[in-house]
Scaffold this motif. Structure first.
Motif, PDB file in Angstrom:
ATOM      1  N   GLU A  34      44.380  31.778  33.811  1.00 15.46           N
ATOM      2  CA  GLU A  34      43.672  32.302  32.649  1.00 15.46           C
ATOM      3  C   GLU A  34      42.266  32.802  32.965  1.00 15.46           C
ATOM      4  O   GLU A  34      41.582  33.339  32.081  1.00 15.46           O
ATOM      5  CB  GLU A  34      43.579  31.230  31.558  1.00 15.46           C
ATOM      6  N   SER A  35      41.809  32.659  34.213  1.00 15.55           N
ATOM      7  CA  SER A  35      40.420  33.007  34.556  1.00 15.55           C
ATOM      8  C   SER A  35      40.330  33.766  35.868  1.00 15.55           C
ATOM      9  O   SER A  35      39.508  33.440  36.732  1.00 15.55           O
ATOM     10  CB  SER A  35      39.563  31.735  34.633  1.00 15.55           C
ATOM     11  N   TYR A  36      41.156  34.800  36.037  1.00 14.64           N
ATOM     12  CA  TYR A  36      41.138  35.562  37.277  1.00 14.64           C
ATOM     13  C   TYR A  36      41.215  37.064  36.986  1.00 14.64           C
ATOM     14  O   TYR A  36      42.085  37.772  37.461  1.00 14.64           O
ATOM     15  CB  TYR A  36      42.310  35.116  38.159  1.00 14.64           C
ATOM     16  N   SER A  40      44.546  38.406  36.167  1.00 14.64           N
ATOM     17  CA  SER A  40      45.198  37.543  35.200  1.00 14.64           C
ATOM     18  C   SER A  40      44.131  36.783  34.420  1.00 14.64           C
ATOM     19  O   SER A  40      43.255  36.154  35.022  1.00 14.64           O
ATOM     20  CB  SER A  40      46.132  36.559  35.925  1.00 14.64           C
ATOM     21  N   TYR A  41      44.208  36.863  33.088  1.00 13.57           N
ATOM     22  CA  TYR A  41      43.203  36.190  32.268  1.00 13.57           C
ATOM     23  C   TYR A  41      43.738  35.990  30.856  1.00 13.57           C
ATOM     24  O   TYR A  41      44.777  36.558  30.476  1.00 13.57           O
ATOM     25  CB  TYR A  41      41.894  36.983  32.234  1.00 13.57           C
ATOM     26  N   LYS A  42      43.028  35.173  30.095  1.00 13.17           N
ATOM     27  CA  LYS A  42      43.418  34.909  28.706  1.00 13.17           C
ATOM     28  C   LYS A  42      42.544  35.729  27.767  1.00 13.17           C
ATOM     29  O   LYS A  42      41.323  35.739  27.892  1.00 13.17           O
ATOM     30  CB  LYS A  42      43.297  33.422  28.373  1.00 13.17           C
ATOM     31  N   GLU A  43      43.189  36.408  26.828  1.00 11.67           N
ATOM     32  CA  GLU A  43      42.477  37.219  25.850  1.00 11.67           C
ATOM     33  C   GLU A  43      43.139  37.031  24.504  1.00 11.67           C
ATOM     34  O   GLU A  43      44.321  37.341  24.332  1.00 11.67           O
ATOM     35  CB  GLU A  43      42.498  38.692  26.270  1.00 11.67           C
ATOM     36  N   ASN A  44      42.380  36.491  23.551  1.00 18.03           N
ATOM     37  CA  ASN A  44      42.921  36.192  22.219  1.00 18.03           C
ATOM     38  C   ASN A  44      44.158  35.306  22.305  1.00 18.03           C
ATOM     39  O   ASN A  44      45.131  35.481  21.568  1.00 18.03           O
ATOM     40  CB  ASN A  44      43.256  37.488  21.472  1.00 18.03           C
ATOM     41  N   VAL A  72      47.002  29.424  31.586  1.00 13.43           N
ATOM     42  CA  VAL A  72      46.461  28.069  31.736  1.00 13.43           C
ATOM     43  C   VAL A  72      45.371  28.102  32.803  1.00 13.43           C
ATOM     44  O   VAL A  72      45.270  29.054  33.571  1.00 13.43           O
ATOM     45  CB  VAL A  72      47.543  27.040  32.160  1.00 13.43           C
ATOM     46  N   SER A  73      44.567  27.052  32.862  1.00 16.39           N
ATOM     47  CA  SER A  73      43.591  26.958  33.949  1.00 16.39           C
ATOM     48  C   SER A  73      44.355  26.840  35.268  1.00 16.39           C
ATOM     49  O   SER A  73      45.474  26.308  35.305  1.00 16.39           O
ATOM     50  CB  SER A  73      42.679  25.747  33.757  1.00 16.39           C
ATOM     51  N   TRP A  74      43.761  27.336  36.351  1.00 18.00           N
ATOM     52  CA  TRP A  74      44.432  27.320  37.641  1.00 18.00           C
ATOM     53  C   TRP A  74      44.771  25.901  38.073  1.00 18.00           C
ATOM     54  O   TRP A  74      45.875  25.635  38.574  1.00 18.00           O
ATOM     55  CB  TRP A  74      43.573  28.016  38.678  1.00 18.00           C
TER      56      TRP A  74
END
Length: 268
Positions: A34-36, A40-44, A72-74
């Motif tokens: 979710e943080s790359y 790859s990342y989370k948006e809304n 999800v978090s890595w």
């Protein structure tokens, strides 16, 4: 028990050449970092970026499955793989010694790992710099859960010649670098540049205490979809899923579709 029987029936029908509609479609959850960004990342609450775009296209062609991509978090993603609680996670690199609980897919993309450093930290050092020999004495930021930098770097950290500082995301590490709390940040080149542009757009970069530069190319890494091998039969369809997806990825690379998807995502 009923669900297990239906899943086994579907796999049998597929093996015999029957269409997926002849039995229940298998619902599958695939986890994404979710943080790359921009990969790859989370948006809304949803997964966004290059890899979700690639895999979404691939999963559409797998008629026997309905696939849900969950960001999800890595660190949590790796835990789910290590304990067998999740089927697959993207995008790990191939680390068989550090992550023996993963079985990797067909490679998806090649990423270039680099070190971005503050100009001040690189004064008086060789140019171009050689990683990690020319970086001794510096504090290096990495994303939590990432195994990155190479064996010589790990030994330098273990021997106290370099210092590692972990943070949860690209942005947090880049902000630390801009504020002088770390000397360098190691990650994928495109990912770092993408986040820097967004920090500039937010007006944060103007408050930086120092300029940062690309100081060294460390290596190139292939990224994959990593499957758990600790599920103890929890996913009876896993072999079929892996085989089908691998062939789709091969076809997408040969046709140039994956590169086209990358360009489309980056142009947005």
């Amino acid at each position: 028990m009923k669900n297990k029987i239906m899943k086994a029936l579907l796999l049998l029908l597929l093996a015999l050449g029957f269409p997926a509609s002849a039995a229940e479609i298998i619902e599958v959850s695939i986890y994404a970092d979710e943080s790359y960004p921009p990969y790859s990342y989370k948006e809304n609450g949803e997964a966004g970026g290059i890899y979700p775009a690639i895999f979404s296209k691939a999963f559409e062609r797998m008629q026997a499955y309905k696939v849900h991509i969950k960001p999800v978090s890595w660190k949590r993603g790796l835990m789910l793989m290590e304990t067998g609680q999740g089927l697959a996670l993207f995008p790990p690199y191939n680390r068989p010694l550090e992550r023996p609980y993963l079985t990797i897919s067909e490679p998806v993309l090649v990423e270039q790992v680099v070190a971005f450093c503050s100009e001040n930290s690189m004064k008086g050092r060789k140019h171009p710099a050689v990683w990690p020999d020319d970086f001794h004495g510096l504090k290096v930021g990495v994303n939590a859960g990432f195994n990155i930098g190479g064996d010589k770097y790990k030994k330098a950290v273990k021997d106290g010649k370099m210092y590692e500082d972990q943070a949860p995301s690209n942005r947090s590490n880049i902000l630390k670098l801009l504020l002088g709390r770390i000397d360098c940040y190691v990650n994928d080149r495109l990912s770092i540049l993408w986040e820097i542009e967004r920090i500039k757009a937010d007006g944060v970069y103007a408050d930086s205490r120092q300029a940062i530069v690309e100081a060294a190319v460390i290596n190139q890494e292939q990224a994959y979809l990593g499957y758990t091998n600790r599920d103890n039969g929890r996913y009876p369809y896993k072999v079929d899923f892996m085989r089908a997806l691998n062939q789709i990825l091969i076809d997408m690379k040969k046709s140039g579709e994956i590169q086209k998807i990358v360009e489309e995502v980056l142009s947005k």
